[in-house]
Design an enzyme around this catalytic site. Structure first.
Site, PDB file in Angstrom:
ATOM      1  CB  SER A  39      -0.970  -0.163   1.186  1.00 42.20           C
ATOM      2  OG  SER A  39      -1.851   0.750   1.073  1.00 42.20           O
ATOM      3  NE  ARG A  63      -8.365   1.029  11.921  1.00 42.32           N
ATOM      4  CZ  ARG A  63      -7.638   0.432  11.179  1.00 42.32           C
ATOM      5  NH1 ARG A  63      -6.873   0.997  10.371  1.00 42.32           N
ATOM      6  NH2 ARG A  63      -7.221  -0.566  11.567  1.00 42.32           N
ATOM      7  CG  ASP A 123      -6.590  -3.688  -2.962  1.00 44.60           C
ATOM      8  OD1 ASP A 123      -7.404  -2.822  -2.790  1.00 44.60           O
ATOM      9  OD2 ASP A 123      -5.483  -3.597  -2.770  1.00 44.60           O
ATOM     10  CG  HIS A 164      -5.647  -2.294   0.601  1.00 43.58           C
ATOM     11  ND1 HIS A 164      -5.034  -2.128  -0.534  1.00 43.58           N
ATOM     12  CD2 HIS A 164      -5.422  -1.520   1.414  1.00 43.58           C
ATOM     13  CE1 HIS A 164      -3.863  -1.300  -0.280  1.00 43.58           C
ATOM     14  NE2 HIS A 164      -3.997  -0.974   0.849  1.00 43.58           N
ATOM     15  CG  ASP A 165      -7.269  -5.580   5.841  1.00 47.69           C
ATOM     16  OD1 ASP A 165      -6.212  -4.450   5.762  1.00 47.69           O
ATOM     17  OD2 ASP A 165      -8.021  -5.607   6.989  1.00 47.69           O
TER      18      ASP A 165
END
Lengths: 379, 194
Positions: free
Chosen positions: A154, A224, A319, A352-353
Site C-alpha cells: 500500500s 478509521r 482489492d 486490500h487487507d
C-alpha cells in the site's frame, strides 16, 4: 533464543538527526528523530539489508513482540522472521517509523524546539519523497549503502517505488505490494471524508488539542471506520458479517444492532485510543500527494525511467482500494523501460487487507523472490 | 537442466541475443534456457499460480495475467519473437491475439496439438470425442476450445498475412516426415508477421 518462526523479543531504537531536512513543500524540519527496529544480522559485506516501509496506521514494529507487551505483535510478523518469506536468518531487516507519524518519530505530537510546545497543526505537511529522504539518513547512519530490497504494501509500496526513482543506486530490488502509482479521485474522496470527520470534531481545536488535554476521538473513530470499509472486500464483509444481528429482532432504534456496526465501532474505538489525529491528516495527505509522474507530464514510464532496481509487484483481485489495474500500470511502465519485473496477481478474497494476511500463494511468491535475492548476495 | 524436446526446437528457431515474449510461458523453462544459453532477454505471461511460482524460482520475468490482457501490456515492436507454446488451443480470441502479436513482435512461433491425428479421427468414427496423451481431457472439462489441424492453421496464417518460414510436425519430440498431418501429435510453426 527466539522461537522458530518469530524474531522473538525486540526493542525499538531511536536515532536523532541534527541536520535540517528540506521538504518538498519548501519548508524544512530542523532536526528529527526516527524510531526503528532491526531483525537479523547485517552481514560483513553489508549486502543483506532489507527496509520495510509501513502504510497508513503501522509503525517501525514490523515483527516480534516487546518484553513488556507480549501481545503486541509486529504488523508484518507473518512476513518477516526466521524461515518466513523475508527470512531473518538470512536478511538484516529494518522497520522504520516515518516522519510525522505518532509512534515515537518526530511528528505533530513532538515538542517543537523553537516554541517548546507540541507542533500540533504547525507540523509541516510532508510527502512520500520526504519520508524516503529521511530514511536515507537512517541508512547512512547504519552503514547501509545499498538495500538488498526495499519492501512495502500500500503506502509502503509507494515508498519502495520512491526509493527506486530517487536513489536508484541504493536499491537492488523493489518489492511493492497492493500499491498504486497515484490515488484515484475515489481514493482521495475517502481520505477527505476521514479528514472532514476529524477536523469537524469539536475536540480537534484546529489541530492544537494536546494542550487542552482532549483527543478528537469521534472524528478519529469515523476516519478509521471509513478506512476500514475500504480495506475489506464486499464479499469478505458479507461472509464475515452478512446481516447478522446482535439481538434476534430489530430494536427499531439507531443503536448498534448489526454485527458489522459493532465491529466497525470497535475498530474505531480501538484506533482512537492509540492513533494521533494530526498524524491521520498528515499521512492521508502523503497518500493524496503521491504521484511520481506529476513531474513528467503524467507519463509514468518517464517517471520510472531512473529506476534500475529489479521489481516484484503483487496485487489482489478483490482489492478495490488499489485494484490490480493500478499495479498493472506500474508493471507496464517498467516493461516499457525494459526493467526486470515480476508481477503476481493473487486471487485472494480479502480485499486490500490481503497484503497483511498470509495467503499461501502470495507468501510463496515473496519467499521465492527473496530466496533469489539471498542467492544474489551470497547468503 | 534438459529442456523438453519441443521447447528445444523452439529455442533453435530463436536468434541468440534477441528479445522474446513467451505467452503462456508455463514454468518458465524456455525463457530460462534462452536467457542462460542464448543471451536472450524477455518476459513471460502466465495465469496459473503454480507456474508463476516456478517462473519466480527460475528468475524469469513473469507477468501473471490472462493472455488477452497480458499482450496489451506490451508496447509496439518490443520483441523480435513471440512464442505461443501449446497455448493457442486454449485461447478465447485466437484471431485477435494473433493479429495483435504482429503489433508487438516481427516473428511468431506457435505450437499446438494436432487435432488431425489419426487416433483422433478414429475416436470420432467410433462416436467419441478423442481423449489422448496430447489432449487428455473429456469434452466437458477441456481447456482446449480452439483445436485445429496444421492445414487449418496454415489457412488462418495466410488470412492474417503471416508468411511461414519453418514448420515441424512431431511425435514424442521427434520429427515426422511420412504422413505427418496424420501421424504428428504436435505441430510447430515459425512465421514472419510483417
Amino acid at each position: 533464543m527466539s522461537k522458530i518462526g518469530s524474531v522473538g523479543i525486540v526493542a525499538p531504537k531511536s536515532m536523532h538527526f541534527d541536520t535540517p531536512l528540506r521538504l518538498a513543500s519548501g519548508a524544512q524540519i530542523g532536526g528529527y528523530s526516527l524510531m526503528y527496529e532491526t531483525y537479523g544480522e547485517l552481514n560483513a559485506a553489508r549486502s543483506n539489508a532489507v527496509l520495510i516501509c509501513h502504510a497508513l496506521n503501522a509503525s517501525h514494529h514490523v515483527a516480534g513482540v516487546y518484553a513488556d507487551q507480549p501481545k503486541n505483535i509486529g504488523w508484518w510478523d507473518n512476513m518477516v522472521g526466521p524461515g518466513k518469506p523475508v527470512d531473518t536468518n538470512r536478511f538484516f531487516v529494518i522497520g522504520v517509523n516515518n516522519l510525522g507519524s505518532c509512534f515515537g518519530s518526530t511528528g505533530p505530537m513532538s515538542i517543537n524546539p523553537a516554541t517548546a510546545e507540541p507542533y500540533g497543526a504547525s507540523f509541516p505537511v510532508v510527502t512520500c519523497e520526504d519520508w524516503v529522504d529521511a530514511q536515507v539518513r537512517l541508512a547512512d547512519a547504519l552503514g547501509i549503502a545499498r538495500w538488498a530490497a526495499v519492501m512495502g504494501g500500500s503506502l509502503g509500496g509507494m515508498q519502495a517505488l520512491s526509493w527506486s526513482i530517487r536513489y536508484p543506486q541504493r536499491i537492488a530490488h523493489c518489492v511493492a505490494i497492493a500499491t498504486t502509482p497515484k490515488l484515484s479521485a475515489q481514493n482521495i474522496a475517502f481520505n477527505d471524508v476521514a479528514r472532514t470527520a476529524i477536523q469537524g470534531d469539536p475536540d480537534f481545536h484546529g489541530g492544537n488539542y494536546y494542550a487542552r488535554g482532549v483527543v478528537p476521538r469521534r472524528g478519529l473513530r469515523v476516519a478509521r471506520m471509513i478506512g476500514h470499509i475500504t480495506y475489506l472486500s464486499g464479499d469478505d464483509m458479507a461472509e464475515k458479517f452478512g446481516r447478522a444481528m446482535k439481538a434476534d429482532d430489530y430494536a427499531f432504534g439507531y443503536g448498534i444492532e448489526f454485527e458489522i456496526e459493532s465491529y466497525l465501532r470497535y475498530q474505531g474505538d480501538k484506533f482512537a485510543e492509540y492513533f494521533d489525529a494530526n498524524t491521520y491528516l498528515l499521512i492521508t495527505r502523503v497518500l493524496d500527494y503521491f504521484d511520481p509522474a506529476r513531474t513528467t507530464g503524467g507519463n509514468l514510464r518517464l517517471a520510472l525511467a531512473p529506476a534500475t532496481a529489479k521489481f516484484l509487484l503483487a496485487s489482489f483481485t478483490t482489492d478495490w482500494r488499489f485494484t490490480p489495474a493500478r499495479s498493472r500500470e506500474i508493471v507496464e511502465a517498467l516493461i516499457a523501460n525494459d526493467r526486470d519485473v515480476t508481477y503476481a496477481e493473487i486471487d485472494a478474497p480479502h480485499g486490500h487487507d490481503a497484503f497483511l494476511l498470509d495467503d499461501p500463494r502470495y507468501h510463496a511468491a515473496v519467499a521465492a523472490y527473496f530466496d533469489n535475492i539471498g542467492r544474489e548476495v551470497g547468503i | 537442466m534438459s529442456l523438453r524436446p519441443d521447447l528445444r526446437l523452439i529455442a533453435n528457431w530463436i536468434v541468440p541475443g534477441t528479445r522474446v515474449l513467451d505467452l503462456g510461458c508455463g514454468d518458465g523453462a524456455l525463457l530460462a534456457h534462452l536467457r542462460d544459453e542464448q543471451q536472450c532477454r524477455g518476459y513471460g505471461v502466465e495465469i496459473d499460480d503454480a507456474y508463476v511460482l516456478e517462473c519466480i524460482k527460475r528468475r524469469v520475468n513473469v507477468i501473471q495475467s490472462d493472455l488477452d490482457a497480458g499482450l496489451r501490456m506490451f508496447s509496439d515492436d518490443m520483441f523480435d519473437t513471440i512464442v505461443l507454446s501449446q497455448t493457442l488451443q486454449a485461447m478465447h480470441r485466437v484471431e485477435d491475439v494473433l493479429r495483435d502479436m504482429s503489433r508487438v513482435a516481427s516473428h511468431g512461433i506457435v505450437s499446438f496439438p494436432n487435432f488431425g491425428h489419426w487416433r483422433h479421427a478414429l475416436s470420432l468414427l467410433g462416436g467419441h470425442m478423442p481423449v489422448t496423451k496430447t489432449i487428455p481431457y473429456q469434452w466437458y472439462d477441456t481447456p482446449n476450445i480452439h483445436l485445429c489441424t496444421p492445414k487449418d492453421f496454415e489457412i488462418l496464417a495466410a488470412k492474417l498475412g503471416f508468411s511461414i518460414t519453418h514448420r515441424s510436425l512431431l511425435v514424442e519430440g521427434q520429427l515426422v516426415s511420412v504422413l505427418p498431418n496424420l501421424r504428428a501429435t504436435l505441430a510447430m510453426y515459425r512465421f514472419d508477421m510483417r
